[in-house]
Design a protein around this motif. Structure first.
Motif, PDB file in Angstrom:
ATOM      1  N   UNK B  39     -10.743   1.911   2.652  1.00  0.00           N
ATOM      2  CA  UNK B  39     -11.191   0.515   2.513  1.00  0.00           C
ATOM      3  C   UNK B  39     -10.759  -0.332   3.717  1.00  0.00           C
ATOM      4  N   UNK B  40     -10.028   0.242   4.667  1.00  0.00           N
ATOM      5  CA  UNK B  40      -9.549  -0.542   5.802  1.00  0.00           C
ATOM      6  C   UNK B  40      -8.374  -1.434   5.446  1.00  0.00           C
ATOM      7  N   UNK B  41      -7.596  -0.986   4.457  1.00  0.00           N
ATOM      8  CA  UNK B  41      -6.428  -1.746   4.006  1.00  0.00           C
ATOM      9  C   UNK B  41      -5.210  -0.839   4.147  1.00  0.00           C
ATOM     10  N   UNK B  42      -4.110  -1.400   4.605  1.00  0.00           N
ATOM     11  CA  UNK B  42      -2.912  -0.605   4.846  1.00  0.00           C
ATOM     12  C   UNK B  42      -1.927  -0.778   3.693  1.00  0.00           C
ATOM     13  N   UNK B  43      -1.403   0.290   3.162  1.00  0.00           N
ATOM     14  CA  UNK B  43      -0.336   0.178   2.154  1.00  0.00           C
ATOM     15  C   UNK B  43       0.955  -0.137   2.895  1.00  0.00           C
ATOM     16  N   UNK B  44       1.469  -1.343   2.712  1.00  0.00           N
ATOM     17  CA  UNK B  44       2.621  -1.805   3.485  1.00  0.00           C
ATOM     18  C   UNK B  44       3.940  -1.447   2.814  1.00  0.00           C
ATOM     19  N   UNK B  45       3.949  -1.382   1.497  1.00  0.00           N
ATOM     20  CA  UNK B  45       5.194  -1.094   0.777  1.00  0.00           C
ATOM     21  C   UNK B  45       4.857  -0.659  -0.639  1.00  0.00           C
ATOM     22  N   UNK B  46       5.674   0.206  -1.195  1.00  0.00           N
ATOM     23  CA  UNK B  46       5.541   0.570  -2.604  1.00  0.00           C
ATOM     24  C   UNK B  46       6.914   0.464  -3.253  1.00  0.00           C
ATOM     25  N   UNK B  47       6.940  -0.009  -4.483  1.00  0.00           N
ATOM     26  CA  UNK B  47       8.204  -0.068  -5.220  1.00  0.00           C
ATOM     27  C   UNK B  47       8.033   0.578  -6.585  1.00  0.00           C
ATOM     28  N   UNK B  48       9.047   1.299  -6.998  1.00  0.00           N
ATOM     29  CA  UNK B  48       9.061   1.848  -8.349  1.00  0.00           C
ATOM     30  C   UNK B  48      10.106   1.069  -9.136  1.00  0.00           C
ATOM     31  N   UNK B  49       9.676   0.416 -10.218  1.00  0.00           N
ATOM     32  CA  UNK B  49      10.612  -0.371 -11.023  1.00  0.00           C
ATOM     33  C   UNK B  49      10.565   0.091 -12.470  1.00  0.00           C
ATOM     34  N   UNK B  50      11.591  -0.269 -13.224  1.00  0.00           N
ATOM     35  CA  UNK B  50      11.691   0.196 -14.608  1.00  0.00           C
ATOM     36  C   UNK B  50      10.858  -0.679 -15.543  1.00  0.00           C
ATOM     37  N   UNK B  51      10.754  -0.263 -16.791  1.00  0.00           N
ATOM     38  CA  UNK B  51      10.016  -1.027 -17.815  1.00  0.00           C
ATOM     39  C   UNK B  51      10.842  -2.241 -18.209  1.00  0.00           C
ATOM     40  N   UNK B 172     -11.769  -5.573   3.606  1.00  0.00           N
ATOM     41  CA  UNK B 172     -10.756  -4.910   4.412  1.00  0.00           C
ATOM     42  C   UNK B 172     -11.133  -4.989   5.880  1.00  0.00           C
ATOM     43  N   UNK B 173     -10.362  -4.347   6.724  1.00  0.00           N
ATOM     44  CA  UNK B 173     -10.643  -4.328   8.153  1.00  0.00           C
ATOM     45  C   UNK B 173     -11.176  -2.971   8.570  1.00  0.00           C
ATOM     46  N   UNK B 174     -10.988  -2.644   9.832  1.00  0.00           N
ATOM     47  CA  UNK B 174     -11.421  -1.338  10.306  1.00  0.00           C
ATOM     48  C   UNK B 174     -10.533  -0.268   9.678  1.00  0.00           C
ATOM     49  N   UNK B 175     -11.140   0.786   9.133  1.00  0.00           N
ATOM     50  CA  UNK B 175     -10.318   1.835   8.514  1.00  0.00           C
ATOM     51  C   UNK B 175      -9.397   2.482   9.546  1.00  0.00           C
TER      52      UNK B 175
END
Lengths: 254, 254
Positions: B39-51, B172-175
Protein backbone atom coordinates in the motif's frame (compact mmCIF):
# COMPACT_ATOMS: atom_id res chain seq x y z
CA UNK A 1 1.63 -7.21 49.72
CA UNK A 2 4.63 -8.92 51.26
CA UNK A 3 7.92 -9.26 49.45
CA UNK A 4 7.19 -12.76 48.19
CA UNK A 5 4.07 -11.49 46.40
CA UNK A 6 6.04 -9.07 44.28
CA UNK A 7 5.28 -9.50 40.60
CA UNK A 8 8.51 -9.30 38.64
CA UNK A 9 8.16 -7.87 35.16
CA UNK A 10 10.29 -7.54 32.07
CA UNK A 11 9.90 -5.78 28.74
CA UNK A 12 11.41 -6.58 25.37
CA UNK A 13 12.55 -4.25 22.61
CA UNK A 14 12.93 -6.10 19.31
CA UNK A 15 15.22 -4.07 17.07
CA UNK A 16 15.24 -4.39 13.32
CA UNK A 17 13.89 -3.09 10.03
CA UNK A 18 13.71 -6.71 8.86
CA UNK A 19 10.87 -7.39 11.30
CA UNK A 20 8.99 -4.18 10.47
CA UNK A 21 9.30 -4.88 6.74
CA UNK A 22 7.69 -8.29 7.17
CA UNK A 23 10.77 -10.01 5.73
CA UNK A 24 11.65 -11.81 8.96
CA UNK A 25 9.09 -13.27 11.35
CA UNK A 26 10.03 -12.46 14.92
CA UNK A 27 10.53 -15.53 17.08
CA UNK A 28 12.14 -13.83 20.07
CA UNK A 29 8.95 -12.46 21.67
CA UNK A 30 7.56 -15.97 22.17
CA UNK A 31 10.97 -17.40 23.05
CA UNK A 32 11.69 -14.79 25.72
CA UNK A 33 8.12 -14.94 27.07
CA UNK A 34 8.31 -18.69 27.62
CA UNK A 35 11.74 -18.46 29.22
CA UNK A 36 10.66 -15.62 31.53
CA UNK A 37 7.67 -17.61 32.80
CA UNK A 38 9.99 -20.28 34.11
CA UNK A 39 12.07 -17.61 35.87
CA UNK A 40 8.94 -16.26 37.59
CA UNK A 41 9.06 -13.05 35.56
CA UNK A 42 6.17 -11.73 33.51
CA UNK A 43 6.67 -10.20 30.06
CA UNK A 44 4.67 -7.00 30.45
CA UNK A 45 5.20 -5.44 27.04
CA UNK A 46 7.14 -5.92 23.82
CA UNK A 47 7.98 -3.31 21.21
CA UNK A 48 9.38 -3.69 17.74
CA UNK A 49 11.35 -0.63 16.63
CA UNK A 50 13.41 0.20 13.56
CA UNK A 51 17.19 0.49 13.28
CA UNK A 52 17.03 4.09 14.44
CA UNK A 53 18.97 5.58 17.37
CA UNK A 54 16.14 7.74 18.68
CA UNK A 55 13.51 5.03 18.35
CA UNK A 56 15.65 2.51 20.23
CA UNK A 57 16.69 4.98 22.94
CA UNK A 58 13.10 6.10 23.53
CA UNK A 59 11.79 2.56 23.90
CA UNK A 60 14.69 1.57 26.16
CA UNK A 61 14.30 4.56 28.44
CA UNK A 62 10.53 4.21 28.75
CA UNK A 63 10.55 0.49 29.46
CA UNK A 64 13.62 0.10 31.67
CA UNK A 65 12.18 2.31 34.41
CA UNK A 66 8.80 0.64 34.57
CA UNK A 67 10.06 -2.94 34.62
CA UNK A 68 12.51 -4.96 36.69
CA UNK A 69 14.32 -6.08 33.56
CA UNK A 70 14.59 -4.92 30.00
CA UNK A 71 15.76 -7.14 27.16
CA UNK A 72 16.65 -6.14 23.63
CA UNK A 73 17.16 -8.46 20.67
CA UNK A 74 18.95 -7.56 17.46
CA UNK A 75 21.39 -4.97 16.25
CA UNK A 76 24.54 -6.14 18.05
CA UNK A 77 26.31 -7.58 15.00
CA UNK A 78 29.23 -6.21 12.96
CA UNK A 79 27.44 -4.23 10.23
CA UNK A 80 26.56 -0.54 9.86
CA UNK A 81 22.90 -1.15 10.77
CA UNK A 82 23.90 -2.67 14.15
CA UNK A 83 23.49 0.36 16.42
CA UNK A 84 21.93 -1.09 19.56
CA UNK A 85 25.04 -0.57 21.72
CA UNK A 86 25.29 3.09 20.73
CA UNK A 87 21.56 3.66 21.22
CA UNK A 88 21.53 2.08 24.70
CA UNK A 89 24.63 4.05 25.68
CA UNK A 90 22.88 7.22 24.56
CA UNK A 91 19.74 6.25 26.48
CA UNK A 92 21.82 5.78 29.64
CA UNK A 93 24.00 8.82 29.03
CA UNK A 94 27.25 6.84 29.10
CA UNK A 95 30.03 6.40 26.57
CA UNK A 96 30.92 3.36 24.47
CA UNK A 97 34.11 1.46 25.22
CA UNK A 98 35.81 -1.70 23.95
CA UNK A 99 35.36 -4.40 26.59
CA UNK A 100 38.73 -6.14 27.06
CA UNK A 101 37.21 -9.54 27.74
CA UNK A 102 34.93 -9.26 24.72
CA UNK A 103 37.93 -8.31 22.61
CA UNK A 104 39.81 -11.37 23.88
CA UNK A 105 36.84 -13.62 23.07
CA UNK A 106 36.65 -12.26 19.54
CA UNK A 107 40.42 -12.58 19.05
CA UNK A 108 40.24 -16.27 19.94
CA UNK A 109 37.06 -16.85 17.91
CA UNK A 110 38.38 -15.25 14.71
CA UNK A 111 42.00 -16.42 15.04
CA UNK A 112 41.50 -19.28 12.57
CA UNK A 113 38.74 -17.72 10.45
CA UNK A 114 39.23 -16.02 7.04
CA UNK A 115 39.98 -12.35 7.50
CA UNK A 116 40.73 -12.63 11.22
CA UNK A 117 39.55 -9.96 13.64
CA UNK A 118 38.66 -7.18 11.23
CA UNK A 119 37.66 -3.67 12.27
CA UNK A 120 34.00 -4.54 11.58
CA UNK A 121 34.19 -7.62 13.81
CA UNK A 122 35.87 -5.62 16.55
CA UNK A 123 32.69 -3.52 16.68
CA UNK A 124 31.16 -6.50 18.49
CA UNK A 125 33.48 -5.86 21.47
CA UNK A 126 32.00 -2.38 21.97
CA UNK A 127 29.75 -2.01 25.04
CA UNK A 128 28.14 0.84 26.97
CA UNK A 129 30.66 1.93 29.62
CA UNK A 130 30.19 -0.14 32.79
CA UNK A 131 28.65 -3.21 31.11
CA UNK A 132 29.24 -6.90 31.80
CA UNK A 133 29.11 -9.69 29.24
CA UNK A 134 26.55 -12.42 28.62
CA UNK A 135 28.14 -15.61 27.41
CA UNK A 136 27.44 -16.64 23.83
CA UNK A 137 27.94 -20.37 23.45
CA UNK A 138 26.85 -20.46 19.81
CA UNK A 139 29.11 -17.93 18.14
CA UNK A 140 31.79 -15.44 19.10
CA UNK A 141 30.17 -12.15 20.01
CA UNK A 142 28.85 -11.97 23.57
CA UNK A 143 25.62 -10.39 24.80
CA UNK A 144 25.79 -7.40 27.11
CA UNK A 145 24.33 -6.57 30.50
CA UNK A 146 24.25 -3.05 31.90
CA UNK A 147 22.12 -2.11 34.91
CA UNK A 148 18.80 -3.93 34.37
CA UNK A 149 19.23 -4.08 30.59
CA UNK A 150 20.17 -7.22 28.65
CA UNK A 151 21.32 -6.84 25.04
CA UNK A 152 20.86 -10.09 23.19
CA UNK A 153 21.43 -11.35 19.66
CA UNK A 154 18.66 -11.18 17.06
CA UNK A 155 19.21 -14.65 15.59
CA UNK A 156 16.88 -16.86 17.66
CA UNK A 157 19.19 -19.81 18.31
CA UNK A 158 21.95 -17.48 19.52
CA UNK A 159 19.44 -15.69 21.75
CA UNK A 160 18.43 -19.11 23.07
CA UNK A 161 22.03 -19.86 24.06
CA UNK A 162 22.30 -16.54 25.90
CA UNK A 163 19.02 -17.16 27.74
CA UNK A 164 20.26 -20.59 28.68
CA UNK A 165 23.34 -19.01 30.25
CA UNK A 166 21.15 -16.49 32.12
CA UNK A 167 18.86 -19.21 33.51
CA UNK A 168 18.74 -19.01 37.28
CA UNK A 169 20.80 -15.80 37.40
CA UNK A 170 17.87 -13.37 37.58
CA UNK A 171 15.71 -12.87 40.63
CA UNK A 172 12.04 -13.62 40.01
CA UNK A 173 8.87 -14.52 41.85
CA UNK A 174 6.65 -17.57 41.79
CA UNK A 175 6.46 -18.94 38.24
CA UNK A 176 3.18 -18.42 36.45
CA UNK A 177 1.62 -21.82 35.85
CA UNK A 178 -1.25 -22.64 33.53
CA UNK A 179 -3.77 -25.31 32.67
CA UNK A 180 -5.74 -25.63 29.47
CA UNK A 181 -9.24 -26.97 28.90
CA UNK A 182 -10.31 -27.49 25.28
CA UNK A 183 -13.92 -27.48 24.16
CA UNK A 184 -15.69 -28.11 20.88
CA UNK A 185 -17.84 -25.02 21.00
CA UNK A 186 -17.82 -21.43 19.77
CA UNK A 187 -16.23 -19.40 22.57
CA UNK A 188 -19.14 -16.98 22.33
CA UNK A 189 -21.49 -19.73 23.60
CA UNK A 190 -19.59 -20.12 26.87
CA UNK A 191 -18.45 -16.54 27.44
CA UNK A 192 -20.71 -16.31 30.50
CA UNK A 193 -19.18 -19.41 32.09
CA UNK A 194 -15.65 -18.08 31.57
CA UNK A 195 -16.51 -14.77 33.13
CA UNK A 196 -17.97 -16.48 36.20
CA UNK A 197 -14.92 -18.72 36.63
CA UNK A 198 -12.61 -15.73 36.55
CA UNK A 199 -14.79 -13.74 38.95
CA UNK A 200 -14.78 -16.61 41.45
CA UNK A 201 -10.96 -16.98 41.37
CA UNK A 202 -9.27 -13.65 42.04
CA UNK A 203 -5.74 -14.96 41.48
CA UNK A 204 -6.47 -16.57 38.12
CA UNK A 205 -6.68 -15.11 34.62
CA UNK A 206 -8.81 -16.94 32.10
CA UNK A 207 -8.03 -16.58 28.42
CA UNK A 208 -10.06 -17.94 25.52
CA UNK A 209 -8.36 -18.93 22.26
CA UNK A 210 -10.76 -19.96 19.49
CA UNK A 211 -9.80 -22.14 16.55
CA UNK A 212 -11.34 -23.70 13.47
CA UNK A 213 -10.18 -27.27 12.89
CA UNK A 214 -11.48 -30.39 11.14
CA UNK A 215 -14.43 -28.34 9.91
CA UNK A 216 -15.55 -27.45 13.45
CA UNK A 217 -15.15 -24.47 15.72
CA UNK A 218 -13.61 -24.93 19.14
CA UNK A 219 -11.64 -23.03 21.74
CA UNK A 220 -8.94 -23.62 24.28
CA UNK A 221 -9.45 -21.95 27.62
CA UNK A 222 -6.19 -21.20 29.40
CA UNK A 223 -6.21 -20.49 33.12
CA UNK A 224 -3.06 -18.88 34.54
CA UNK A 225 -2.06 -18.37 38.15
CA UNK A 226 0.94 -18.38 40.45
CA UNK A 227 -1.10 -20.43 42.94
CA UNK A 228 -1.47 -24.16 42.20
CA UNK A 229 -4.47 -24.65 44.52
CA UNK A 230 -6.42 -21.75 43.06
CA UNK A 231 -5.55 -22.91 39.57
CA UNK A 232 -6.80 -26.44 40.18
CA UNK A 233 -9.97 -25.10 41.76
CA UNK A 234 -10.63 -22.85 38.76
CA UNK A 235 -10.10 -25.75 36.36
CA UNK A 236 -12.55 -27.90 38.38
CA UNK A 237 -15.16 -25.12 38.38
CA UNK A 238 -14.80 -24.64 34.64
CA UNK A 239 -15.04 -28.36 33.83
CA UNK A 240 -18.09 -28.78 36.07
CA UNK A 241 -19.86 -25.84 34.43
CA UNK A 242 -19.07 -27.08 30.92
CA UNK A 243 -20.20 -30.59 31.85
CA UNK A 244 -23.48 -29.37 33.33
CA UNK A 245 -24.29 -27.57 30.09
CA UNK A 246 -23.48 -30.69 28.07
CA UNK A 247 -20.37 -29.39 26.25
CA UNK A 248 -17.77 -31.75 24.80
CA UNK A 249 -14.63 -30.66 26.66
CA UNK A 250 -11.09 -32.01 27.08
CA UNK A 251 -8.91 -31.26 30.12
CA UNK A 252 -5.40 -30.56 28.84
CA UNK A 253 -6.67 -28.81 25.74
CA UNK A 254 -7.45 -29.78 22.18
CA UNK B 1 9.84 17.71 0.23
CA UNK B 2 6.88 17.80 -2.13
CA UNK B 3 3.63 16.03 -1.39
CA UNK B 4 4.47 12.96 -3.42
CA UNK B 5 7.58 12.39 -1.28
CA UNK B 6 5.56 12.07 1.90
CA UNK B 7 6.41 8.91 3.78
CA UNK B 8 3.19 7.33 5.05
CA UNK B 9 3.56 5.42 8.28
CA UNK B 10 1.48 3.07 10.38
CA UNK B 11 1.86 1.49 13.79
CA UNK B 12 0.44 -1.75 15.14
CA UNK B 13 -0.74 -2.60 18.64
CA UNK B 14 -0.98 -6.37 19.14
CA UNK B 15 -3.30 -7.02 22.07
CA UNK B 16 -3.25 -10.20 24.05
CA UNK B 17 -1.87 -12.00 27.09
CA UNK B 18 -1.54 -15.11 24.92
CA UNK B 19 1.28 -13.45 22.95
CA UNK B 20 3.05 -12.12 26.07
CA UNK B 21 2.85 -15.53 27.75
CA UNK B 22 4.55 -17.18 24.79
CA UNK B 23 1.58 -19.48 24.24
CA UNK B 24 0.72 -18.02 20.84
CA UNK B 25 3.29 -16.86 18.29
CA UNK B 26 2.25 -13.57 16.76
CA UNK B 27 1.83 -13.71 13.00
CA UNK B 28 0.10 -10.36 12.52
CA UNK B 29 3.19 -8.13 12.71
CA UNK B 30 4.71 -9.78 9.65
CA UNK B 31 1.34 -10.07 7.90
CA UNK B 32 0.47 -6.40 8.37
CA UNK B 33 4.01 -5.28 7.52
CA UNK B 34 3.96 -7.10 4.18
CA UNK B 35 0.50 -5.80 3.34
CA UNK B 36 1.42 -2.22 4.24
CA UNK B 37 4.46 -2.27 1.95
CA UNK B 38 2.22 -2.93 -1.03
CA UNK B 39 0.00 0.00 0.00
CA UNK B 40 3.05 2.31 0.11
CA UNK B 41 2.84 2.61 3.89
CA UNK B 42 5.72 1.88 6.24
CA UNK B 43 5.23 0.01 9.52
CA UNK B 44 7.11 2.32 11.88
CA UNK B 45 6.58 0.51 15.18
CA UNK B 46 4.71 -2.42 16.68
CA UNK B 47 3.82 -2.97 20.32
CA UNK B 48 2.50 -6.03 22.08
CA UNK B 49 0.44 -5.15 25.15
CA UNK B 50 -1.60 -7.18 27.62
CA UNK B 51 -5.39 -7.38 27.96
CA UNK B 52 -5.38 -4.29 30.13
CA UNK B 53 -7.44 -1.13 29.53
CA UNK B 54 -4.71 1.34 30.50
CA UNK B 55 -1.97 -0.46 28.59
CA UNK B 56 -4.05 -0.55 25.41
CA UNK B 57 -5.24 3.06 25.74
CA UNK B 58 -1.70 4.34 26.34
CA UNK B 59 -0.27 2.56 23.31
CA UNK B 60 -3.18 3.65 21.10
CA UNK B 61 -2.94 7.29 22.14
CA UNK B 62 0.83 7.48 21.73
CA UNK B 63 0.95 5.81 18.34
CA UNK B 64 -2.15 7.21 16.65
CA UNK B 65 -0.85 10.79 16.79
CA UNK B 66 2.58 10.05 15.42
CA UNK B 67 1.46 7.89 12.52
CA UNK B 68 -0.94 8.23 9.61
CA UNK B 69 -2.63 4.99 10.55
CA UNK B 70 -2.88 2.82 13.62
CA UNK B 71 -3.90 -0.82 13.54
CA UNK B 72 -4.78 -3.08 16.43
CA UNK B 73 -5.14 -6.86 16.34
CA UNK B 74 -6.90 -8.96 18.96
CA UNK B 75 -9.41 -8.45 21.72
CA UNK B 76 -12.54 -7.84 19.63
CA UNK B 77 -14.21 -11.21 20.31
CA UNK B 78 -17.13 -12.14 22.57
CA UNK B 79 -15.37 -13.06 25.82
CA UNK B 80 -14.62 -11.10 28.99
CA UNK B 81 -10.97 -10.58 28.04
CA UNK B 82 -11.97 -8.85 24.78
CA UNK B 83 -11.72 -5.21 25.82
CA UNK B 84 -10.16 -3.51 22.81
CA UNK B 85 -13.33 -1.59 21.87
CA UNK B 86 -13.70 -0.19 25.39
CA UNK B 87 -10.01 0.70 25.60
CA UNK B 88 -9.99 2.53 22.27
CA UNK B 89 -13.19 4.37 23.19
CA UNK B 90 -11.54 5.45 26.43
CA UNK B 91 -8.40 6.53 24.56
CA UNK B 92 -10.52 8.69 22.24
CA UNK B 93 -12.82 9.95 25.01
CA UNK B 94 -15.98 8.67 23.32
CA UNK B 95 -18.71 6.27 24.43
CA UNK B 96 -19.40 2.73 23.25
CA UNK B 97 -22.54 2.06 21.20
CA UNK B 98 -24.10 -0.91 19.43
CA UNK B 99 -23.60 -0.40 15.69
CA UNK B 100 -26.92 -1.20 13.95
CA UNK B 101 -25.27 -2.65 10.85
CA UNK B 102 -22.93 -4.80 12.95
CA UNK B 103 -25.94 -6.05 14.90
CA UNK B 104 -27.73 -6.93 11.66
CA UNK B 105 -24.66 -8.80 10.40
CA UNK B 106 -24.45 -10.81 13.62
CA UNK B 107 -28.20 -11.53 13.58
CA UNK B 108 -27.88 -13.02 10.10
CA UNK B 109 -24.66 -14.87 10.92
CA UNK B 110 -25.97 -16.52 14.10
CA UNK B 111 -29.55 -17.10 12.89
CA UNK B 112 -28.90 -20.77 12.12
CA UNK B 113 -26.15 -21.41 14.69
CA UNK B 114 -26.65 -23.14 18.08
CA UNK B 115 -27.55 -20.61 20.74
CA UNK B 116 -28.37 -17.84 18.26
CA UNK B 117 -27.35 -14.25 18.94
CA UNK B 118 -26.48 -14.45 22.64
CA UNK B 119 -25.65 -11.48 24.82
CA UNK B 120 -21.96 -12.41 24.63
CA UNK B 121 -22.06 -12.50 20.83
CA UNK B 122 -23.86 -9.17 20.72
CA UNK B 123 -20.77 -7.69 22.39
CA UNK B 124 -19.16 -7.97 18.97
CA UNK B 125 -21.55 -5.30 17.63
CA UNK B 126 -20.23 -2.75 20.14
CA UNK B 127 -18.06 0.01 18.64
CA UNK B 128 -16.59 3.33 19.79
CA UNK B 129 -19.20 6.00 19.01
CA UNK B 130 -18.71 7.31 15.48
CA UNK B 131 -17.03 4.20 14.06
CA UNK B 132 -17.49 2.50 10.69
CA UNK B 133 -17.20 -1.21 9.99
CA UNK B 134 -14.51 -3.24 8.23
CA UNK B 135 -15.96 -6.19 6.36
CA UNK B 136 -15.15 -9.63 7.72
CA UNK B 137 -15.50 -12.20 4.96
CA UNK B 138 -14.34 -15.14 7.08
CA UNK B 139 -16.65 -15.05 10.09
CA UNK B 140 -19.45 -12.87 11.41
CA UNK B 141 -17.99 -10.12 13.55
CA UNK B 142 -16.74 -7.11 11.57
CA UNK B 143 -13.60 -5.05 12.17
CA UNK B 144 -13.94 -1.42 13.15
CA UNK B 145 -12.56 1.85 11.80
CA UNK B 146 -12.65 5.08 13.77
CA UNK B 147 -10.61 8.13 12.77
CA UNK B 148 -7.22 6.74 11.70
CA UNK B 149 -7.56 3.61 13.85
CA UNK B 150 -8.35 0.14 12.49
CA UNK B 151 -9.44 -2.56 14.94
CA UNK B 152 -8.82 -5.98 13.47
CA UNK B 153 -9.27 -9.57 14.56
CA UNK B 154 -6.46 -11.43 16.31
CA UNK B 155 -6.86 -14.71 14.41
CA UNK B 156 -4.48 -14.28 11.45
CA UNK B 157 -6.68 -15.63 8.66
CA UNK B 158 -9.55 -13.37 9.74
CA UNK B 159 -7.15 -10.42 9.88
CA UNK B 160 -6.04 -11.36 6.37
CA UNK B 161 -9.63 -11.18 5.11
CA UNK B 162 -10.06 -7.73 6.65
CA UNK B 163 -6.80 -6.50 5.12
CA UNK B 164 -7.92 -7.85 1.77
CA UNK B 165 -11.09 -5.77 2.04
CA UNK B 166 -9.04 -2.68 2.97
CA UNK B 167 -6.68 -3.10 0.01
CA UNK B 168 -6.63 0.04 -2.11
CA UNK B 169 -8.82 1.97 0.35
CA UNK B 170 -5.98 3.69 2.26
CA UNK B 171 -3.90 6.51 0.86
CA UNK B 172 -0.20 5.72 0.72
CA UNK B 173 2.98 6.75 -1.06
CA UNK B 174 5.31 4.94 -3.41
CA UNK B 175 5.60 1.30 -2.35
CA UNK B 176 8.90 0.30 -0.80
CA UNK B 177 10.61 -2.17 -3.12
CA UNK B 178 13.53 -4.39 -2.31
CA UNK B 179 16.17 -6.60 -3.87
CA UNK B 180 18.21 -9.28 -2.15
CA UNK B 181 21.76 -10.42 -2.80
CA UNK B 182 22.91 -13.55 -1.02
CA UNK B 183 26.52 -14.31 -0.26
CA UNK B 184 28.40 -17.26 1.27
CA UNK B 185 30.42 -15.20 3.69
CA UNK B 186 30.29 -14.00 7.28
CA UNK B 187 28.59 -10.62 7.19
CA UNK B 188 31.40 -9.24 9.30
CA UNK B 189 33.82 -9.79 6.38
CA UNK B 190 31.88 -7.51 4.06
CA UNK B 191 30.60 -4.92 6.56
CA UNK B 192 32.78 -2.25 4.94
CA UNK B 193 31.34 -2.92 1.48
CA UNK B 194 27.77 -2.68 2.78
CA UNK B 195 28.49 0.60 4.51
CA UNK B 196 29.95 2.06 1.30
CA UNK B 197 26.99 0.95 -0.81
CA UNK B 198 24.56 2.60 1.59
CA UNK B 199 26.62 5.79 1.75
CA UNK B 200 26.67 6.06 -2.03
CA UNK B 201 22.88 5.63 -2.36
CA UNK B 202 21.06 8.10 -0.14
CA UNK B 203 17.58 6.73 -0.90
CA UNK B 204 18.42 3.10 -0.14
CA UNK B 205 18.66 1.21 3.12
CA UNK B 206 20.90 -1.83 3.23
CA UNK B 207 20.15 -4.59 5.72
CA UNK B 208 22.30 -7.62 6.43
CA UNK B 209 20.71 -10.89 7.59
CA UNK B 210 23.19 -13.62 8.49
CA UNK B 211 22.36 -17.31 8.51
CA UNK B 212 24.01 -20.67 9.15
CA UNK B 213 23.01 -23.30 6.64
CA UNK B 214 24.46 -26.53 5.24
CA UNK B 215 27.35 -26.16 7.66
CA UNK B 216 28.38 -22.77 6.24
CA UNK B 217 27.81 -19.17 7.25
CA UNK B 218 26.23 -16.78 4.80
CA UNK B 219 24.14 -13.65 4.70
CA UNK B 220 21.42 -12.08 2.64
CA UNK B 221 21.81 -8.38 1.96
CA UNK B 222 18.48 -6.64 1.42
CA UNK B 223 18.42 -3.24 -0.26
CA UNK B 224 15.18 -1.26 0.10
CA UNK B 225 14.10 1.90 -1.67
CA UNK B 226 11.05 3.59 -3.13
CA UNK B 227 13.11 4.42 -6.23
CA UNK B 228 13.64 1.60 -8.76
CA UNK B 229 16.60 3.26 -10.48
CA UNK B 230 18.50 3.92 -7.25
CA UNK B 231 17.73 0.39 -6.09
CA UNK B 232 19.10 -1.19 -9.25
CA UNK B 233 22.18 1.00 -9.08
CA UNK B 234 22.81 -0.01 -5.45
CA UNK B 235 22.45 -3.69 -6.34
CA UNK B 236 24.92 -3.29 -9.20
CA UNK B 237 27.43 -1.51 -6.95
CA UNK B 238 27.11 -4.23 -4.30
CA UNK B 239 27.51 -7.10 -6.77
CA UNK B 240 30.53 -5.46 -8.41
CA UNK B 241 32.23 -4.93 -5.05
CA UNK B 242 31.53 -8.50 -3.93
CA UNK B 243 32.80 -9.83 -7.27
CA UNK B 244 36.01 -7.79 -7.12
CA UNK B 245 36.81 -9.26 -3.71
CA UNK B 246 36.14 -12.78 -4.99
CA UNK B 247 33.04 -13.56 -2.92
CA UNK B 248 30.53 -16.24 -3.96
CA UNK B 249 27.31 -14.21 -4.28
CA UNK B 250 23.84 -14.85 -5.71
CA UNK B 251 21.57 -12.05 -6.97
CA UNK B 252 18.05 -12.76 -5.71
CA UNK B 253 19.32 -14.13 -2.41
CA UNK B 254 20.20 -17.52 -0.99
Amino acid sequence: MNASDKIWTAALVVIGDEILSGRTHDRNIAQLASWLQVQGIRLAEARVVSDDMDAIAEAVNTLRVRNDYLFTTGGIGPTHDDITVDAVARALGVGVVVHPQARAILERYYADKPGGLTEARLRMARVPDGADLIENRMSGAPGIRIENIFLMAGVPHITAGMLDWLTGRLEGGAPLISETVGCWTAESEVAGILREVEKAHANCQVGSYPFFREGRVGANFVIRSTDREELDSAVDTLCEALGEEGYDFTPGGI
